[in-house]
Design a protein around this motif. Structure first.
Motif, PDB file in Angstrom:
ATOM      1  N   SER A  25       0.844  -1.197   0.000  1.00  0.00           N
ATOM      2  CA  SER A  25       0.000   0.000   0.000  1.00  0.00           C
ATOM      3  C   SER A  25       0.875   1.241   0.000  1.00  0.00           C
ATOM      4  CB  SER A  25      -0.929   0.010   1.223  1.00  0.00           C
ATOM      5  OG  SER A  25      -0.162  -0.007   2.417  1.00  0.00           O
ATOM      6  N   LEU A  26       0.225   2.372  -0.264  1.00  0.00           N
ATOM      7  CA  LEU A  26       0.917   3.661  -0.229  1.00  0.00           C
ATOM      8  C   LEU A  26       0.736   4.245   1.164  1.00  0.00           C
ATOM      9  CD1 LEU A  26       2.423   5.776  -2.012  1.00  0.00           C
ATOM     10  CD2 LEU A  26       0.167   6.787  -2.445  1.00  0.00           C
ATOM     11  N   ASP A  27       1.837   4.631   1.787  1.00  0.00           N
ATOM     12  CA  ASP A  27       1.786   5.257   3.117  1.00  0.00           C
ATOM     13  C   ASP A  27       2.548   6.577   3.023  1.00  0.00           C
ATOM     14  OD1 ASP A  27       1.709   5.965   5.757  1.00  0.00           O
ATOM     15  OD2 ASP A  27       3.102   4.413   6.441  1.00  0.00           O
ATOM     16  N   GLY A  28       1.797   7.655   2.835  1.00  0.00           N
ATOM     17  CA  GLY A  28       2.451   8.947   2.612  1.00  0.00           C
ATOM     18  C   GLY A  28       3.196   8.931   1.289  1.00  0.00           C
ATOM     19  N   ASP A  29       4.507   9.106   1.356  1.00  0.00           N
ATOM     20  CA  ASP A  29       5.296   9.138   0.113  1.00  0.00           C
ATOM     21  C   ASP A  29       6.146   7.872  -0.019  1.00  0.00           C
ATOM     22  OD1 ASP A  29       7.864  11.407   1.434  1.00  0.00           O
ATOM     23  OD2 ASP A  29       7.069   9.485   2.129  1.00  0.00           O
ATOM     24  N   SER A  30       5.661   6.788   0.586  1.00  0.00           N
ATOM     25  CA  SER A  30       6.380   5.504   0.495  1.00  0.00           C
ATOM     26  C   SER A  30       5.399   4.387   0.180  1.00  0.00           C
ATOM     27  CB  SER A  30       7.072   5.196   1.836  1.00  0.00           C
ATOM     28  OG  SER A  30       7.982   6.214   2.193  1.00  0.00           O
ATOM     29  N   THR A  47       4.626   0.325   1.210  1.00  0.00           N
ATOM     30  CA  THR A  47       4.881  -0.432   2.433  1.00  0.00           C
ATOM     31  C   THR A  47       4.160  -1.766   2.446  1.00  0.00           C
ATOM     32  OG1 THR A  47       4.918  -0.242   4.871  1.00  0.00           O
ATOM     33  CG2 THR A  47       2.967   0.617   3.720  1.00  0.00           C
ATOM     34  N   ARG A  48       4.738  -2.723   3.163  1.00  0.00           N
ATOM     35  CA  ARG A  48       4.131  -4.057   3.299  1.00  0.00           C
ATOM     36  C   ARG A  48       4.618  -4.640   4.606  1.00  0.00           C
ATOM     37  NH1 ARG A  48       2.291  -9.118   3.156  1.00  0.00           N
ATOM     38  NH2 ARG A  48       2.357 -10.456   1.318  1.00  0.00           N
ATOM     39  N   THR A  49       3.762  -5.369   5.285  1.00  0.00           N
ATOM     40  CA  THR A  49       4.168  -6.121   6.476  1.00  0.00           C
ATOM     41  C   THR A  49       3.918  -7.599   6.231  1.00  0.00           C
ATOM     42  OG1 THR A  49       3.698  -4.285   7.992  1.00  0.00           O
ATOM     43  CG2 THR A  49       3.810  -6.494   8.945  1.00  0.00           C
ATOM     44  N   TYR A  50       4.952  -8.415   6.453  1.00  0.00           N
ATOM     45  CA  TYR A  50       4.847  -9.870   6.333  1.00  0.00           C
ATOM     46  C   TYR A  50       4.757 -10.479   7.724  1.00  0.00           C
ATOM     47  CZ  TYR A  50       6.533  -9.231   1.542  1.00  0.00           C
ATOM     48  OH  TYR A  50       6.669  -8.840   0.227  1.00  0.00           O
ATOM     49  N   ARG A  51       3.927 -11.518   7.831  1.00  0.00           N
ATOM     50  CA  ARG A  51       3.858 -12.271   9.090  1.00  0.00           C
ATOM     51  C   ARG A  51       4.542 -13.605   8.886  1.00  0.00           C
ATOM     52  NH1 ARG A  51       1.805 -11.447  13.618  1.00  0.00           N
ATOM     53  NH2 ARG A  51       0.490  -9.723  12.903  1.00  0.00           N
ATOM     54  N   LEU A  52       5.400 -13.971   9.822  1.00  0.00           N
ATOM     55  CA  LEU A  52       6.186 -15.201   9.739  1.00  0.00           C
ATOM     56  C   LEU A  52       5.768 -16.156  10.851  1.00  0.00           C
ATOM     57  CD1 LEU A  52       8.282 -15.027   7.419  1.00  0.00           C
ATOM     58  CD2 LEU A  52       7.896 -12.777   8.428  1.00  0.00           C
ATOM     59  N   GLY A  53       6.291 -17.360  10.782  1.00  0.00           N
ATOM     60  CA  GLY A  53       5.896 -18.373  11.769  1.00  0.00           C
ATOM     61  C   GLY A  53       6.641 -18.292  13.084  1.00  0.00           C
ATOM     62  N   VAL A 105       7.827  -8.729   9.643  1.00  0.00           N
ATOM     63  CA  VAL A 105       8.833  -7.896   8.973  1.00  0.00           C
ATOM     64  C   VAL A 105       8.090  -6.834   8.172  1.00  0.00           C
ATOM     65  CG1 VAL A 105      10.679  -7.825   7.244  1.00  0.00           C
ATOM     66  CG2 VAL A 105      10.491  -9.781   8.800  1.00  0.00           C
ATOM     67  N   GLY A 106       8.412  -5.579   8.490  1.00  0.00           N
ATOM     68  CA  GLY A 106       7.814  -4.466   7.761  1.00  0.00           C
ATOM     69  C   GLY A 106       8.835  -3.832   6.834  1.00  0.00           C
ATOM     70  N   LEU A 107       8.375  -3.457   5.636  1.00  0.00           N
ATOM     71  CA  LEU A 107       9.236  -2.703   4.716  1.00  0.00           C
ATOM     72  C   LEU A 107       8.518  -1.414   4.358  1.00  0.00           C
ATOM     73  CD1 LEU A 107       9.351  -5.895   3.519  1.00  0.00           C
ATOM     74  CD2 LEU A 107      10.972  -4.799   2.006  1.00  0.00           C
ATOM     75  N   THR A 108       9.260  -0.329   4.358  1.00  0.00           N
ATOM     76  CA  THR A 108       8.752   0.949   3.885  1.00  0.00           C
ATOM     77  C   THR A 108       9.832   1.558   3.017  1.00  0.00           C
ATOM     78  OG1 THR A 108       7.424   1.283   5.871  1.00  0.00           O
ATOM     79  CG2 THR A 108       7.918   3.236   4.553  1.00  0.00           C
ATOM     80  N   VAL A 109       9.470   1.953   1.774  1.00  0.00           N
ATOM     81  CA  VAL A 109      10.529   2.398   0.852  1.00  0.00           C
ATOM     82  C   VAL A 109      10.042   3.493  -0.082  1.00  0.00           C
ATOM     83  CG1 VAL A 109      10.012   0.584  -0.850  1.00  0.00           C
ATOM     84  CG2 VAL A 109      12.326   1.571  -0.758  1.00  0.00           C
ATOM     85  N   ASN A 110      10.938   4.424  -0.358  1.00  0.00           N
ATOM     86  CA  ASN A 110      10.821   5.356  -1.465  1.00  0.00           C
ATOM     87  C   ASN A 110      12.242   5.605  -1.948  1.00  0.00           C
ATOM     88  OD1 ASN A 110      12.003   7.430   0.135  1.00  0.00           O
ATOM     89  ND2 ASN A 110       9.985   8.154   0.767  1.00  0.00           N
ATOM     90  N   THR A 111      12.377   6.501  -2.934  1.00  0.00           N
ATOM     91  CA  THR A 111      13.684   6.686  -3.567  1.00  0.00           C
ATOM     92  C   THR A 111      14.302   8.005  -3.131  1.00  0.00           C
ATOM     93  OG1 THR A 111      12.964   5.345  -5.453  1.00  0.00           O
ATOM     94  CG2 THR A 111      14.891   6.772  -5.785  1.00  0.00           C
ATOM     95  N   HIS A 112      15.387   7.890  -2.336  1.00  0.00           N
ATOM     96  CA  HIS A 112      16.039   9.093  -1.806  1.00  0.00           C
ATOM     97  C   HIS A 112      16.531   9.975  -2.961  1.00  0.00           C
ATOM     98  CE1 HIS A 112      17.392   5.834   1.274  1.00  0.00           C
ATOM     99  NE2 HIS A 112      16.117   6.084   1.387  1.00  0.00           N
ATOM    100  N   ASP A 133      11.522   1.374  -6.432  1.00  0.00           N
ATOM    101  CA  ASP A 133      10.808   0.894  -5.256  1.00  0.00           C
ATOM    102  C   ASP A 133       9.950  -0.324  -5.598  1.00  0.00           C
ATOM    103  OD1 ASP A 133      10.439   4.342  -4.826  1.00  0.00           O
ATOM    104  OD2 ASP A 133      11.801   3.091  -3.643  1.00  0.00           O
ATOM    105  N   PHE A 134       9.332  -0.293  -6.774  1.00  0.00           N
ATOM    106  CA  PHE A 134       8.506  -1.429  -7.189  1.00  0.00           C
ATOM    107  C   PHE A 134       9.351  -2.618  -7.606  1.00  0.00           C
ATOM    108  CE2 PHE A 134       4.228  -0.150  -6.688  1.00  0.00           C
ATOM    109  CZ  PHE A 134       4.237   1.237  -6.740  1.00  0.00           C
TER     110      PHE A 134
END
Ligand SMILES: C[C@H](O)[C@H](O)[C@H]1CNC2=NC(N)=NC(=O)C2=N1
Length: 101
Positions: A22-27, A29-35, A67-74, A84-85
């Motif tokens: 999803s888009l969160d502001g200018d980034s 983001t995705r959260t993965y759930r692990l075992g 594990v959460g990832l949030t990314v944009n291009t500095h 980013d994609f």
């Protein structure tokens, strides 16, 4: 890989191909759930390796079993770009091998 900022429509179109992202502001983001916490840590290491290969880095957040990832291009002033994609698709490809949901 171009680093021009993507349009809002382009971002929406690309997100439609990435369930869970999803888009969160200018980034993006995705959260993965692990075992387990150990599995989450292993995913972080694998993502870090991939980010080094791409020379493109997200903000990684390690939780108990997430594990959460949030990314944009500095280099694009903090805008969302095709880089980013590219990272998002690479992580989507490797996450299932860690049992990520
Ligand atoms: C010098 C190095 O190649 C650049 O700083 C890279 C490193 N990782 C990066 N990561 C992200 N998210 N955006 C960038 O613009 C970027 N640039």
């Amino acid at each position: 890989m171009p680093t021009e900022p993507l349009s809002q429509k382009d971002i929406e179109d690309r997100l439609a191909e990435l369930p869970g992202w999803s888009l969160d502001g200018d980034s993006i983001t995705r959260t993965y759930r692990l075992g387990s916490h150990f599995a989450a840590t292993g995913l972080v290491v694998h993502i870090a390796q991939t980010q080094e290969e791409l020379d493109h880095h997200s903000t990684l957040t390690l939780g108990y079993d997430t594990v959460g990832l949030t990314v944009n291009t500095h280099d694009a002033g903090g805008a969302v770009t095709a880089k980013d994609f590219e990272l998002a698709h690479r992580v989507e490809d490797l996450a299932p091998s860690h049992g990520a949901a």
